[in-house]
Scaffold this motif. Structure first.
Motif, PDB file in Angstrom:
ATOM      1  N   ASN A  75       3.026   6.254  -3.299  1.00  0.00           N
ATOM      2  CA  ASN A  75       4.161   7.364  -3.791  1.00  0.00           C
ATOM      3  C   ASN A  75       3.835   6.768  -4.912  1.00  0.00           C
ATOM      4  OD1 ASN A  75       6.839   6.259  -4.824  1.00  0.00           O
ATOM      5  ND2 ASN A  75       7.034   7.561  -3.274  1.00  0.00           N
ATOM      6  N   ILE A  76       3.680   5.499  -5.354  1.00  0.00           N
ATOM      7  CA  ILE A  76       3.477   5.616  -7.560  1.00  0.00           C
ATOM      8  C   ILE A  76       2.641   6.963  -8.126  1.00  0.00           C
ATOM      9  CG2 ILE A  76       2.736   4.675  -9.307  1.00  0.00           C
ATOM     10  CD1 ILE A  76       4.319   1.947  -8.054  1.00  0.00           C
ATOM     11  N   VAL A  77       1.311   6.693  -6.555  1.00  0.00           N
ATOM     12  CA  VAL A  77      -0.036   7.622  -7.135  1.00  0.00           C
ATOM     13  C   VAL A  77       0.991   8.809  -6.931  1.00  0.00           C
ATOM     14  CG1 VAL A  77      -2.017   8.430  -6.551  1.00  0.00           C
ATOM     15  CG2 VAL A  77      -2.200   5.405  -6.578  1.00  0.00           C
ATOM     16  N   SER A  78       1.431   9.172  -6.038  1.00  0.00           N
ATOM     17  CA  SER A  78       1.722  10.538  -5.737  1.00  0.00           C
ATOM     18  C   SER A  78       3.121  11.080  -6.931  1.00  0.00           C
ATOM     19  CB  SER A  78       2.887  10.626  -4.240  1.00  0.00           C
ATOM     20  OG  SER A  78       2.900  11.708  -4.295  1.00  0.00           O
ATOM     21  N   SER A  79       3.995  10.226  -7.422  1.00  0.00           N
ATOM     22  CA  SER A  79       4.517  10.353  -8.796  1.00  0.00           C
ATOM     23  C   SER A  79       4.189  10.274  -9.677  1.00  0.00           C
ATOM     24  CB  SER A  79       5.658   9.100  -8.496  1.00  0.00           C
ATOM     25  OG  SER A  79       6.375   9.186  -7.259  1.00  0.00           O
ATOM     26  N   LEU A  80       3.506   9.734  -9.717  1.00  0.00           N
ATOM     27  CA  LEU A  80       2.511  10.023 -11.582  1.00  0.00           C
ATOM     28  C   LEU A  80       1.320  10.559 -11.687  1.00  0.00           C
ATOM     29  CD1 LEU A  80       0.651   6.417 -12.133  1.00  0.00           C
ATOM     30  CD2 LEU A  80       2.637   7.467 -13.282  1.00  0.00           C
ATOM     31  N   LYS A  81       1.231  11.654 -10.623  1.00  0.00           N
ATOM     32  CA  LYS A  81      -0.170  13.182  -9.961  1.00  0.00           C
ATOM     33  C   LYS A  81       0.951  13.686 -10.226  1.00  0.00           C
ATOM     34  CE  LYS A  81      -3.655  11.752  -7.387  1.00  0.00           C
ATOM     35  NZ  LYS A  81      -4.002  11.827  -6.088  1.00  0.00           N
ATOM     36  N   THR A  82       2.994  13.768 -10.149  1.00  0.00           N
ATOM     37  CA  THR A  82       3.186  15.263 -10.275  1.00  0.00           C
ATOM     38  C   THR A  82       4.497  14.794 -11.654  1.00  0.00           C
ATOM     39  OG1 THR A  82       4.617  14.716  -7.980  1.00  0.00           O
ATOM     40  CG2 THR A  82       6.219  15.533  -9.789  1.00  0.00           C
ATOM     41  N   LEU A  83       4.600  13.819 -12.133  1.00  0.00           N
ATOM     42  CA  LEU A  83       4.213  13.472 -13.153  1.00  0.00           C
ATOM     43  C   LEU A  83       3.290  14.131 -14.456  1.00  0.00           C
ATOM     44  CD1 LEU A  83       5.930   9.954 -13.828  1.00  0.00           C
ATOM     45  CD2 LEU A  83       7.239  12.313 -14.058  1.00  0.00           C
ATOM     46  N   LEU A  84       1.880  13.867 -13.986  1.00  0.00           N
ATOM     47  CA  LEU A  84       0.907  14.653 -15.070  1.00  0.00           C
ATOM     48  C   LEU A  84       1.203  15.935 -14.958  1.00  0.00           C
ATOM     49  CD1 LEU A  84      -1.572  13.840 -16.420  1.00  0.00           C
ATOM     50  CD2 LEU A  84      -3.106  13.318 -15.088  1.00  0.00           C
ATOM     51  N   GLU A 142       0.991  -1.296  -0.004  1.00  0.00           N
ATOM     52  CA  GLU A 142       0.176   0.033  -0.162  1.00  0.00           C
ATOM     53  C   GLU A 142       1.120   1.079   0.016  1.00  0.00           C
ATOM     54  OE1 GLU A 142      -4.211   1.030   1.911  1.00  0.00           O
ATOM     55  OE2 GLU A 142      -2.911  -0.748   2.446  1.00  0.00           O
ATOM     56  N   VAL A 143       2.014   1.562   0.479  1.00  0.00           N
ATOM     57  CA  VAL A 143       3.412   2.227   1.302  1.00  0.00           C
ATOM     58  C   VAL A 143       3.585   2.254  -0.414  1.00  0.00           C
ATOM     59  CG1 VAL A 143       5.025   3.412   1.427  1.00  0.00           C
ATOM     60  CG2 VAL A 143       2.952   2.330   3.146  1.00  0.00           C
ATOM     61  N   GLY A 144       3.928   1.644  -0.701  1.00  0.00           N
ATOM     62  CA  GLY A 144       4.443   1.157  -2.699  1.00  0.00           C
ATOM     63  C   GLY A 144       3.112   2.512  -3.207  1.00  0.00           C
ATOM     64  N   LEU A 145       2.334   1.559  -3.437  1.00  0.00           N
ATOM     65  CA  LEU A 145       1.150   2.205  -4.652  1.00  0.00           C
ATOM     66  C   LEU A 145       1.143   3.401  -4.131  1.00  0.00           C
ATOM     67  CD1 LEU A 145      -1.142  -1.040  -5.567  1.00  0.00           C
ATOM     68  CD2 LEU A 145       0.964  -0.436  -6.481  1.00  0.00           C
TER      69      LEU A 145
END
Length: 157
Positions: free
Chosen positions: A107-116, A102-105
């Protein structure tokens, strides 16, 4: 001396895009490295599905990184290649030893929002300078990120 790069765009207009692309490249490189770590460190009952998903994601990002770096060159710039510089400019922070799914996913969601956000800003900039190649690159990645955010958000419930 020409005021245009070899693809016909004004050099003055493309410098801001080159800078944005190098900032995006830094974020992509840190995100990619984080994905590799998540892939290696995942444990527990979600191991098989997420180990495979993380690999799919980092393979996609490896291609996106190359595309961004090559676009910088096409515009007449030089892609940054030092990780020390990436860490200074990236909005995505390094992670280490994350084995909790859950921590990993998250982090990915947060990173993807930044990239978006980065890709949307790049698209706006490219449209303002009639840079169709950079706009196309951004649109392709925006679509991919939106799909991944939808799926991950549904998975996280």
């Amino acid at each position: 001396m020409s005021t245009k790069n070899f693809i016909g765009l004004e050099l003055d207009a493309t410098q801001a895009t080159i800078n944005s692309l190098n900032g995006l490249l830094a974020n992509l490189q840190v995100y990619y490295t984080n994905l590799r770590g998540l892939h290696w460190d995942i444990k527990g009952d979600k191991f098989f599905e997420l180990h495979e998903l993380y690999e799919e994601y980092y393979n996609h990002e490896a291609s996106a990184i190359d595309e961004v770096a090559e676009r910088i060159v096409k515009l007449g710039g030089h892609p940054e290649n030092r990780f020390s510089e990436y860490l200074k400019t990236s909005d995505i922070q390094e992670i280490n030893s994350v084995s909790d799914w859950e921590v990993g996913l998250n982090n990915i969601v947060s990173s993807l929002k930044t990239l978006l956000e980065k890709y949307h800003n790049l698209l706006k900039q490219a449209n303002e300078t009639s840079d169709a190649g950079t706009a196309s690159l951004a649109i392709k990645q925006i679509s991919n990120i939106e799909t991944n955010l939808w799926k991950l958000t549904a998975y996280l419930g």
